[in-house]
Write a protein that holds these residues in place. Structure first.
Motif, PDB file in Angstrom:
ATOM      1  N   UNK A 127       0.860  -1.178   0.000  1.00  0.00           N
ATOM      2  CA  UNK A 127       0.000   0.000   0.000  1.00  0.00           C
ATOM      3  C   UNK A 127       0.899   1.232   0.000  1.00  0.00           C
ATOM      4  N   UNK A 128       0.702   2.117  -0.959  1.00  0.00           N
ATOM      5  CA  UNK A 128       1.571   3.270  -1.143  1.00  0.00           C
ATOM      6  C   UNK A 128       1.633   4.164   0.104  1.00  0.00           C
ATOM      7  N   UNK A 129       0.499   4.436   0.722  1.00  0.00           N
ATOM      8  CA  UNK A 129       0.464   5.296   1.905  1.00  0.00           C
ATOM      9  C   UNK A 129       1.166   4.624   3.082  1.00  0.00           C
ATOM     10  N   UNK A 130       0.872   3.353   3.295  1.00  0.00           N
ATOM     11  CA  UNK A 130       1.525   2.630   4.391  1.00  0.00           C
ATOM     12  C   UNK A 130       3.029   2.535   4.170  1.00  0.00           C
ATOM     13  N   UNK A 131       3.451   2.288   2.940  1.00  0.00           N
ATOM     14  CA  UNK A 131       4.885   2.204   2.636  1.00  0.00           C
ATOM     15  C   UNK A 131       5.564   3.550   2.894  1.00  0.00           C
ATOM     16  N   UNK A 132       4.895   4.632   2.532  1.00  0.00           N
ATOM     17  CA  UNK A 132       5.454   5.964   2.788  1.00  0.00           C
ATOM     18  C   UNK A 132       5.575   6.213   4.286  1.00  0.00           C
ATOM     19  N   UNK A 133       4.556   5.830   5.044  1.00  0.00           N
ATOM     20  CA  UNK A 133       4.610   5.993   6.498  1.00  0.00           C
ATOM     21  C   UNK A 133       5.728   5.145   7.109  1.00  0.00           C
ATOM     22  N   UNK A 158       6.563  15.905  26.534  1.00  0.00           N
ATOM     23  CA  UNK A 158       6.321  17.009  25.601  1.00  0.00           C
ATOM     24  C   UNK A 158       5.524  16.595  24.366  1.00  0.00           C
ATOM     25  N   UNK A 159       5.845  15.435  23.797  1.00  0.00           N
ATOM     26  CA  UNK A 159       5.213  14.983  22.555  1.00  0.00           C
ATOM     27  C   UNK A 159       4.728  13.543  22.687  1.00  0.00           C
ATOM     28  N   UNK A 160       3.642  13.230  22.009  1.00  0.00           N
ATOM     29  CA  UNK A 160       3.165  11.856  21.867  1.00  0.00           C
ATOM     30  C   UNK A 160       3.231  11.554  20.380  1.00  0.00           C
ATOM     31  N   UNK A 161       4.091  10.606  20.008  1.00  0.00           N
ATOM     32  CA  UNK A 161       4.323  10.260  18.608  1.00  0.00           C
ATOM     33  C   UNK A 161       3.474   9.056  18.230  1.00  0.00           C
ATOM     34  N   UNK A 162       2.700   9.185  17.158  1.00  0.00           N
ATOM     35  CA  UNK A 162       1.761   8.128  16.775  1.00  0.00           C
ATOM     36  C   UNK A 162       1.454   8.183  15.283  1.00  0.00           C
ATOM     37  N   UNK A 163       1.002   7.044  14.763  1.00  0.00           N
ATOM     38  CA  UNK A 163       0.387   7.001  13.440  1.00  0.00           C
ATOM     39  C   UNK A 163      -1.106   6.712  13.578  1.00  0.00           C
ATOM     40  N   UNK A 164      -1.618   6.687  14.779  1.00  0.00           N
ATOM     41  CA  UNK A 164      -3.044   6.466  14.998  1.00  0.00           C
ATOM     42  C   UNK A 164      -3.767   7.776  14.718  1.00  0.00           C
ATOM     43  N   UNK A 165      -4.196   7.940  13.493  1.00  0.00           N
ATOM     44  CA  UNK A 165      -4.845   9.185  13.064  1.00  0.00           C
ATOM     45  C   UNK A 165      -6.361   9.137  13.224  1.00  0.00           C
TER      46      UNK A 165
END
Length: 156
Positions: free
Chosen positions: A21-27, A114-121
């Motif tokens: 999947x293009x989007x997943x591969x980019x992520x 300070x930051x919460x890093x996620x790909x859960x959009x």
């Protein structure tokens, strides 16, 4: 040095086979680049919840995910975290399947990260949800972490 809470989706993207999947591969590429080039610019943390979530599923994938986080300090879940998660869950009107997402935010908030890093959009890095969280934090006198994706955060 600023602090960053690494949510489970980041580890999952790092450990996954390259997606067709293009989007997943980019992520995946963005996440890998962030991990290799940007991560060292922050004090990084995970939580007991991240460990629990990384421990589910295929045993080879579990081994890979746990190996990625083995040297990252682990934040404990305490009663304050659980109470704060319930507050976020209820006041933000989250669906039941997002209960752990509220706990991730609560842990990062409790420990003043300070930051919460996620790909859960869907439930975390989501403008509507962040707006609700900002309102809750104002009402409750809390300082929530900045919720972002690896694409959004660099320290240049």
């Amino acid at each position: 040095m600023e602090s960053i809470y690494i949510e489970t989706s980041i580890i999952s993207y790092l450990a996954a086979r390259l997606s067709s999947n293009l989007i997943s591969a980019a992520r995946q590429k963005i996440t890998f680049d962030w991990w290799e080039q940007e991560r060292k610019k922050y004090k990084t943390y995970i939580s007991e919840l991240v460990i629990a979530e990384c421990s589910r599923g295929d045993k080879n994938a579990v081994k890979m995910r746990l190996n990625l986080v083995r040297n990252i300090p682990v934040l404990k879940i305490n009663d304050d975290c659980i109470e704060l998660a319930e507050l976020f869950f209820v006041k933000a009107s989250l669906p039941e399947k997002a209960r752990n997402d509220a706990l991730h935010i609560a842990i990062a908030t409790h420990y003043k990260i300070d930051f919460l890093l996620t790909w859960n959009c869907r439930h975390l890095a989501n403008a509507h949800f962040i707006r609700k969280l900002q309102k809750i934090s104002l009402e409750e006198g809390l300082v929530i972490p900045t919720i972002c994706t690896p694409q959004e955060i660099t320290n240049e």
